[in-house]
Write a protein that holds these residues in place. Structure first.
Motif, PDB file in Angstrom:
ATOM      1  N   ILE A  35       0.824  -1.205   0.000  1.00  0.00           N
ATOM      2  CA  ILE A  35       0.000   0.000   0.000  1.00  0.00           C
ATOM      3  C   ILE A  35       0.863   1.261   0.000  1.00  0.00           C
ATOM      4  O   ILE A  35       0.539   2.244  -0.656  1.00  0.00           O
ATOM      5  N   LEU A  36       1.990   1.240   0.706  1.00  0.00           N
ATOM      6  CA  LEU A  36       2.881   2.407   0.690  1.00  0.00           C
ATOM      7  C   LEU A  36       3.555   2.562  -0.667  1.00  0.00           C
ATOM      8  O   LEU A  36       3.769   3.687  -1.135  1.00  0.00           O
ATOM      9  N   THR A  37       3.869   1.457  -1.310  1.00  0.00           N
ATOM     10  CA  THR A  37       4.455   1.522  -2.648  1.00  0.00           C
ATOM     11  C   THR A  37       3.474   2.157  -3.618  1.00  0.00           C
ATOM     12  O   THR A  37       3.847   3.030  -4.414  1.00  0.00           O
ATOM     13  N   GLU A  38       2.231   1.748  -3.554  1.00  0.00           N
ATOM     14  CA  GLU A  38       1.217   2.301  -4.457  1.00  0.00           C
ATOM     15  C   GLU A  38       0.973   3.787  -4.203  1.00  0.00           C
ATOM     16  O   GLU A  38       0.903   4.574  -5.138  1.00  0.00           O
ATOM     17  N   THR A  39       0.827   4.167  -2.943  1.00  0.00           N
ATOM     18  CA  THR A  39       0.420   5.543  -2.642  1.00  0.00           C
ATOM     19  C   THR A  39       1.576   6.531  -2.562  1.00  0.00           C
ATOM     20  O   THR A  39       1.405   7.691  -2.923  1.00  0.00           O
ATOM     21  N   TYR A  40       2.740   6.106  -2.107  1.00  0.00           N
ATOM     22  CA  TYR A  40       3.842   7.044  -1.941  1.00  0.00           C
ATOM     23  C   TYR A  40       4.868   6.953  -3.054  1.00  0.00           C
ATOM     24  O   TYR A  40       5.224   7.951  -3.660  1.00  0.00           O
ATOM     25  N   PHE A  41       5.350   5.757  -3.341  1.00  0.00           N
ATOM     26  CA  PHE A  41       6.400   5.629  -4.347  1.00  0.00           C
ATOM     27  C   PHE A  41       5.861   5.794  -5.762  1.00  0.00           C
ATOM     28  O   PHE A  41       6.521   6.369  -6.616  1.00  0.00           O
ATOM     29  N   ARG A  42       4.661   5.275  -6.010  1.00  0.00           N
ATOM     30  CA  ARG A  42       4.052   5.429  -7.335  1.00  0.00           C
ATOM     31  C   ARG A  42       3.163   6.664  -7.418  1.00  0.00           C
ATOM     32  O   ARG A  42       2.606   6.948  -8.470  1.00  0.00           O
ATOM     33  N   ARG A  43       3.018   7.363  -6.287  1.00  0.00           N
ATOM     34  CA  ARG A  43       2.261   8.619  -6.194  1.00  0.00           C
ATOM     35  C   ARG A  43       0.827   8.496  -6.699  1.00  0.00           C
ATOM     36  O   ARG A  43       0.311   9.387  -7.368  1.00  0.00           O
ATOM     37  N   ARG A  44       0.198   7.390  -6.361  1.00  0.00           N
ATOM     38  CA  ARG A  44      -1.194   7.208  -6.746  1.00  0.00           C
ATOM     39  C   ARG A  44      -2.099   7.742  -5.650  1.00  0.00           C
ATOM     40  O   ARG A  44      -1.767   7.684  -4.476  1.00  0.00           O
ATOM     41  N   THR A  45      -3.239   8.258  -6.070  1.00  0.00           N
ATOM     42  CA  THR A  45      -4.234   8.693  -5.093  1.00  0.00           C
ATOM     43  C   THR A  45      -4.838   7.457  -4.440  1.00  0.00           C
ATOM     44  O   THR A  45      -4.650   6.327  -4.912  1.00  0.00           O
ATOM     45  N   VAL A  46      -5.589   7.682  -3.386  1.00  0.00           N
ATOM     46  CA  VAL A  46      -6.266   6.571  -2.717  1.00  0.00           C
ATOM     47  C   VAL A  46      -7.207   5.880  -3.701  1.00  0.00           C
ATOM     48  O   VAL A  46      -7.255   4.649  -3.771  1.00  0.00           O
ATOM     49  N   ASN A  47      -7.926   6.657  -4.495  1.00  0.00           N
ATOM     50  CA  ASN A  47      -8.844   6.068  -5.470  1.00  0.00           C
ATOM     51  C   ASN A  47      -8.088   5.272  -6.534  1.00  0.00           C
ATOM     52  O   ASN A  47      -8.527   4.186  -6.929  1.00  0.00           O
ATOM     53  N   GLU A  48      -6.971   5.798  -7.008  1.00  0.00           N
ATOM     54  CA  GLU A  48      -6.170   5.090  -8.006  1.00  0.00           C
ATOM     55  C   GLU A  48      -5.587   3.799  -7.427  1.00  0.00           C
ATOM     56  O   GLU A  48      -5.578   2.758  -8.084  1.00  0.00           O
ATOM     57  N   ALA A  49      -5.090   3.879  -6.198  1.00  0.00           N
ATOM     58  CA  ALA A  49      -4.533   2.690  -5.549  1.00  0.00           C
ATOM     59  C   ALA A  49      -5.613   1.635  -5.339  1.00  0.00           C
ATOM     60  O   ALA A  49      -5.380   0.445  -5.548  1.00  0.00           O
ATOM     61  N   ALA A  50      -6.803   2.075  -4.955  1.00  0.00           N
ATOM     62  CA  ALA A  50      -7.914   1.139  -4.754  1.00  0.00           C
ATOM     63  C   ALA A  50      -8.251   0.435  -6.057  1.00  0.00           C
ATOM     64  O   ALA A  50      -8.437  -0.792  -6.075  1.00  0.00           O
ATOM     65  N   ALA A  51      -8.303   1.178  -7.144  1.00  0.00           N
ATOM     66  CA  ALA A  51      -8.607   0.579  -8.451  1.00  0.00           C
ATOM     67  C   ALA A  51      -7.504  -0.379  -8.871  1.00  0.00           C
ATOM     68  O   ALA A  51      -7.770  -1.470  -9.372  1.00  0.00           O
ATOM     69  N   SER A  52      -6.267   0.024  -8.670  1.00  0.00           N
ATOM     70  CA  SER A  52      -5.120  -0.798  -9.064  1.00  0.00           C
ATOM     71  C   SER A  52      -5.060  -2.104  -8.289  1.00  0.00           C
ATOM     72  O   SER A  52      -4.724  -3.155  -8.849  1.00  0.00           O
ATOM     73  N   LEU A  53      -5.377  -2.040  -7.002  1.00  0.00           N
ATOM     74  CA  LEU A  53      -5.285  -3.212  -6.141  1.00  0.00           C
ATOM     75  C   LEU A  53      -6.588  -4.005  -6.056  1.00  0.00           C
ATOM     76  O   LEU A  53      -6.622  -5.080  -5.458  1.00  0.00           O
ATOM     77  N   GLY A  54      -7.661  -3.449  -6.609  1.00  0.00           N
ATOM     78  CA  GLY A  54      -8.954  -4.124  -6.539  1.00  0.00           C
ATOM     79  C   GLY A  54      -9.533  -4.142  -5.144  1.00  0.00           C
ATOM     80  O   GLY A  54     -10.166  -5.115  -4.736  1.00  0.00           O
ATOM     81  N   LEU A  55      -9.294  -3.050  -4.408  1.00  0.00           N
ATOM     82  CA  LEU A  55      -9.774  -2.952  -3.026  1.00  0.00           C
ATOM     83  C   LEU A  55     -10.738  -1.782  -2.894  1.00  0.00           C
ATOM     84  O   LEU A  55     -10.646  -0.805  -3.639  1.00  0.00           O
ATOM     85  N   PRO A  56     -11.642  -1.835  -1.909  1.00  0.00           N
ATOM     86  CA  PRO A  56     -12.481  -0.666  -1.636  1.00  0.00           C
ATOM     87  C   PRO A  56     -11.631   0.506  -1.126  1.00  0.00           C
ATOM     88  O   PRO A  56     -10.594   0.299  -0.479  1.00  0.00           O
TER      89      PRO A  56
END
Length: 79
Positions: A35-56
């Protein structure tokens, strides 16, 4: 903003400056690292990270909160 390592902004710091943080990050659970890789290192928003990971979105928010808390505690232990 450059890190305060006593070097100019264009120079890199020695690896030992970053080693405690890297060790703390590696000590986290797989879910926290993911989750830190998605949101901080890849600079994805919470919504983008949720879509990428298939999570709410709410699950992503909770994981980010807990992952940052775990990272803070690990940094205190390793730093």
């Amino acid at each position: 903003m450059a890190l305060r390592t006593g070097r100019s902004a264009g120079q890199t710091a020695p690896a030992d400056v970053y080693e405690p943080a890297a060790r703390a990050f590696r000590s986290l659970s797989w879910a926290h690292r993911e989750i830190l890789t998605e949101t901080y290192f890849r600079r994805r928003t919470v919504n983008e990270a949720a879509a990428s990971l298939g999570l709410p979105v709410e699950v992503v928010k909770a994981r980010v909160y807990h992952a940052l808390k775990a990272l803070r505690e690990a940094c205190e232990a390793y730093g």
